[in-house]
Design a protein around this motif. Structure first.
Motif, PDB file in Angstrom:
ATOM      1  N   UNK A 145     -46.766  77.543  14.281  1.00  6.31           N
ATOM      2  CA  UNK A 145     -47.141  76.589  13.250  1.00  6.31           C
ATOM      3  C   UNK A 145     -47.961  77.261  12.169  1.00  6.31           C
ATOM      4  N   UNK A 146     -48.103  76.588  11.048  1.00  8.72           N
ATOM      5  CA  UNK A 146     -48.846  77.125   9.909  1.00  8.72           C
ATOM      6  C   UNK A 146     -50.272  76.580   9.868  1.00  8.72           C
ATOM      7  N   UNK A 147     -50.455  75.311  10.126  1.00  6.47           N
ATOM      8  CA  UNK A 147     -51.733  74.591   9.995  1.00  6.47           C
ATOM      9  C   UNK A 147     -52.160  74.508   8.544  1.00  6.47           C
ATOM     10  N   UNK A 148     -51.688  73.487   7.855  1.00  4.91           N
ATOM     11  CA  UNK A 148     -52.051  73.260   6.450  1.00  4.91           C
ATOM     12  C   UNK A 148     -53.356  72.464   6.385  1.00  4.91           C
ATOM     13  N   UNK A 149     -54.439  73.103   6.813  1.00  6.01           N
ATOM     14  CA  UNK A 149     -55.743  72.435   6.835  1.00  6.01           C
ATOM     15  C   UNK A 149     -56.319  72.273   5.434  1.00  6.01           C
ATOM     16  N   UNK A 150     -55.772  72.961   4.451  1.00  2.82           N
ATOM     17  CA  UNK A 150     -56.215  72.832   3.060  1.00  2.82           C
ATOM     18  C   UNK A 150     -54.984  72.860   2.156  1.00  2.82           C
ATOM     19  N   UNK A 151     -55.187  72.428   0.915  1.00  3.82           N
ATOM     20  CA  UNK A 151     -54.085  72.472  -0.051  1.00  3.82           C
ATOM     21  C   UNK A 151     -53.612  73.903  -0.284  1.00  3.82           C
ATOM     22  N   UNK A 199     -37.417  77.346  11.937  1.00  5.05           N
ATOM     23  CA  UNK A 199     -38.685  77.132  12.623  1.00  5.05           C
ATOM     24  C   UNK A 199     -38.923  75.644  12.842  1.00  5.05           C
ATOM     25  N   UNK A 200     -39.546  75.342  13.947  1.00  6.30           N
ATOM     26  CA  UNK A 200     -40.103  74.019  14.219  1.00  6.30           C
ATOM     27  C   UNK A 200     -41.603  74.201  14.081  1.00  6.30           C
ATOM     28  N   UNK A 201     -42.162  73.791  12.955  1.00  9.38           N
ATOM     29  CA  UNK A 201     -43.595  73.973  12.702  1.00  9.38           C
ATOM     30  C   UNK A 201     -44.356  72.923  13.504  1.00  9.38           C
ATOM     31  N   UNK A 202     -45.160  73.380  14.452  1.00 10.88           N
ATOM     32  CA  UNK A 202     -45.823  72.475  15.395  1.00 10.88           C
ATOM     33  C   UNK A 202     -47.268  72.161  15.019  1.00 10.88           C
ATOM     34  N   UNK A 203     -47.648  72.427  13.753  1.00 12.85           N
ATOM     35  CA  UNK A 203     -49.026  72.099  13.374  1.00 12.85           C
ATOM     36  C   UNK A 203     -49.158  72.012  11.857  1.00 12.85           C
ATOM     37  N   UNK A 204     -48.989  70.798  11.329  1.00 12.03           N
ATOM     38  CA  UNK A 204     -49.163  70.563   9.900  1.00 12.03           C
ATOM     39  C   UNK A 204     -50.048  69.348   9.659  1.00 12.03           C
ATOM     40  N   UNK A 205     -50.766  69.386   8.525  1.00 12.97           N
ATOM     41  CA  UNK A 205     -51.589  68.266   8.079  1.00 12.97           C
ATOM     42  C   UNK A 205     -51.121  67.832   6.689  1.00 12.97           C
ATOM     43  N   UNK A 206     -51.129  66.516   6.475  1.00 14.83           N
ATOM     44  CA  UNK A 206     -50.874  65.961   5.147  1.00 14.83           C
ATOM     45  C   UNK A 206     -51.954  64.910   4.890  1.00 14.83           C
ATOM     46  N   UNK A 207     -53.107  65.380   4.438  1.00 14.05           N
ATOM     47  CA  UNK A 207     -54.276  64.529   4.266  1.00 14.05           C
ATOM     48  C   UNK A 207     -54.355  63.951   2.861  1.00 14.05           C
ATOM     49  N   UNK A 208     -55.323  63.074   2.671  1.00  7.66           N
ATOM     50  CA  UNK A 208     -55.450  62.377   1.391  1.00  7.66           C
ATOM     51  C   UNK A 208     -55.605  63.349   0.231  1.00  7.66           C
ATOM     52  N   UNK A 209     -56.397  64.404   0.406  1.00  8.37           N
ATOM     53  CA  UNK A 209     -56.559  65.365  -0.678  1.00  8.37           C
ATOM     54  C   UNK A 209     -55.277  66.147  -0.942  1.00  8.37           C
TER      55      UNK A 209
END
Length: 272
Positions: free
Chosen positions: A223-229, A23-33
């Motif tokens: 994509x998965x969208x890692x909007x939270x931990x 997979x090519x995940x087209x929506x991930x976040x890696x935020x401060x939290x």
């Protein structure tokens, strides 16, 4: 129906073709939290373990994604996040300092796009949005937009040449509406993150979605969208769900959605 006609041809081959489908995940976040709980090495291990060949990642603050890119430049596709802090998600389109700051940040790093940007119809005439669309066109960078149809129309009034990835199949993820917009705008692409239940309720690919994906096989990304931990903790489960409905598509279409579309949009020099 088209799906019914193809099922007997498709299913004998999908389990073989998609068993190890990257997979090519087209929506991930890696935020401060997230960074407080997951080191960059841990994030890379999650991607490796789940056969994620490449991943579009954005972060708040934007510098965080560069720490991932430095550790895995062949896997991470860094998008420049506009938000420095959580409140910016609601207010960025009123902050007239944003375009100059983004232009300056684009001069360093290996940025492949801008976003994710959250904005809706009532704010679509924001001068800040206009300047960012113009900047994206000048730089040849796609925009990742969390938005509604009125904003998509406004973006393409500003510039027909800009590439837009419409996050989560838009605010109104209805196949007929999406088909209309894909016909209108040839540089519009649709990210299907967090829409698994709509696309395949109870695990079965919906008829209308099936026909939409078959009709526009080169315009959708997964994509998965890692909007939270919590989404990072559940990452393996979510990617298994995505693969399960991809397996219900013809193998060539499944491969396009799984990997090739994102590669051609985000890594055009390596598309062939």
């Amino acid at each position: 129906m088209l799906r019914t006609a193809l099922l007997l041809l498709v299913f004998p081959f999908t389990s073989v073709v998609n068993a190890e489908l990257p997979l090519f995940d087209a929506h991930l976040h890696y935020n401060e939290n997230h960074a407080q709980e997951f080191t960059p090495q841990a994030i890379i291990r999650i991607l490796q373990r789940n056969h994620i060949s490449r991943a579009l990642v954005t972060s708040r603050p934007p510098q965080l994604v560069q720490t991932l890119y430095e550790r895995a430049p062949d896997r991470i596709i860094p998008f420049l996040g506009v938000y420095e802090q959580f409140a910016d998600k609601q207010n960025w389109h009123r902050d007239t300092s944003v375009p100059a700051r983004v232009a300056s940040q684009l001069e360093s790093g290996n940025w492949r796009g801008i976003g994710e940007l959250h904005i809706f119809a009532e704010n679509r005439h924001s001068p800040v949005l206009r300047q960012l669309v113009q900047l994206a066109m000048q730089q040849g960078l796609p925009l990742l937009m969390h938005t509604d149809p009125a904003v998509i129309d406004t973006i393409y009034e500003i510039g027909t040449g800009v590439s837009v990835i419409w996050a989560h199949a838009g605010a109104y993820p209805y196949p007929d509406l999406l088909a209309d917009y894909l016909n209108r705008y040839p540089n519009l692409y649709i990210d299907l993150s967090v829409r698994n239940e709509r696309i395949a309720p109870d695990g079965k690919l919906d008829e209308a979605w099936y026909e939409l994906l078959i009709r526009f096989p080169d315009r959708f990304l997964v994509g998965v969208d890692t909007f939270s931990s919590e989404q990072w903790h559940k990452y393996g489960d979510t990617t298994r769900t995505i693969r399960s409905w991809l397996e219900q598509l013809p193998p060539d279409v499944a491969k396009q959605l799984a990997y090739h579309n994102a590669r051609s949009i985000l890594l055009p020099s390596k598309a062939n």
